[in-house]
Design an enzyme around this catalytic site. Structure first.
Site, PDB file in Angstrom:
ATOM      1  N   TYR A  65      -6.009 -32.017 -49.932  1.00 11.05           N
ATOM      2  CA  TYR A  65      -6.858 -31.992 -48.743  1.00 11.05           C
ATOM      3  C   TYR A  65      -6.088 -32.590 -47.564  1.00 11.05           C
ATOM      4  CZ  TYR A  65     -10.874 -32.785 -45.688  1.00 11.05           C
ATOM      5  OH  TYR A  65     -11.753 -32.793 -44.625  1.00 11.05           O
TER       6      TYR A  65
ATOM      7  N   SER B  59      -8.926 -33.361 -40.066  1.00 13.27           N
ATOM      8  CA  SER B  59      -9.310 -34.626 -40.689  1.00 13.27           C
ATOM      9  C   SER B  59      -8.266 -35.683 -40.379  1.00 13.27           C
ATOM     10  CB  SER B  59      -9.426 -34.466 -42.204  1.00 13.27           C
ATOM     11  OG  SER B  59      -9.673 -35.722 -42.820  1.00 13.27           O
TER      12      SER B  59
END
Length: 227
Positions: free
Chosen positions: A151, A128
């Site tokens: 995350y 990501s």
């Protein structure tokens, strides 16, 4: 014939990646924590299911042994399994890193003997840009305002692992990818994202980039991103 394995592939980007690789003629092993769900998903796209939980060493070892026994090699490995924790505590941190980062190590280590037997091995980590220090410190980027600490941190670790593996294993092409904001179970609470099939195309492009494709990169559909 190209042999591919995708972790976390019963839904979302993983399932769509499996579908598209099958359409390209790959023999695809669809990794699933729940084998029943995996077999159902595999039947939908023409893949083969294998029980694979990236947080379980024995499961990973058995899954790669199954692929080895059937195929003798692995050409493409896609690290797609992931979690998105919105809380911030020790337990959530352990879950995040166990799946998003340590899982990459477990599966890669088990897969490397098979990948080394391939003529053009590729490993793609679905990472990501939320884990890119450049992106999160650039005010014009959407990642700048994200506050998903675990995350982002675990995806930064996944991207770094990809880079380090690329340096350690020059015979295998390792790349991390930002697939684009996608409407999946992970993002359902945010109500955002495009269809998984569109993001899967970004993963498939790297997975099929050939022996002269890039290695040691983080990219999205527009090209290489800064770390």
């Amino acid at each position: 014939m190209t042999i591919s394995l995708i972790t976390g592939a019963t839904k979302g980007i993983g399932l769509e990646t499996a579908r598209q690789l099958v359409e390209l003629g790959h023999v695809v092993y669809l990794g699933a924590r729940d084998l029943v769900r995996g077999e159902r998903a595999a039947a939908e796209v023409g893949a083969r299911a294998v029980q694979l939980d990236v947080t379980d060493e024995a499961s990973v070892t058995a899954a790669l042994a199954e692929v080895d026994a059937a195929e003798g090699r692995l050409d493409v490995l896609v690290h797609n399994a992931g979690v998105l924790e919105t809380g911030l505590d020790g337990d959530a941190a352990l879950r995040s890193f166990d799946t998003n980062a340590v899982g990459v190590v477990r599966v890669t280590q088990a897969a490397l003997p098979l990948l080394r037997r391939s003529d053009a091995p590729h490993v793609v980590t679905v990472s990501s840009s939320a884990g890119s220090f450049w992106a999160v410190t650039t005010p014009e980027r959407p990642e700048h305002d994200l506050t998903l600490a675990l995350y982002s941190a675990s995806k930064a670790a996944a991207s770094m692992l990809t880079l380090q593996y690329a340096k350690a294993e020059p015979g295998v092409r390792f790349n991390a990818v930002e697939p684009g904001t996608t409407a999946t179970d992970m993002t359902a609470a945010f109500g955002i994202g495009r269809p998984p099939r569109e993001s899967a195309r970004v993963v498939v492009r790297l997975a099929t980039s050939g022996p002269d494709g890039p290695t040691g990169t983080l990219s999205d559909e527009t090209g290489v991103l800064a770390w």
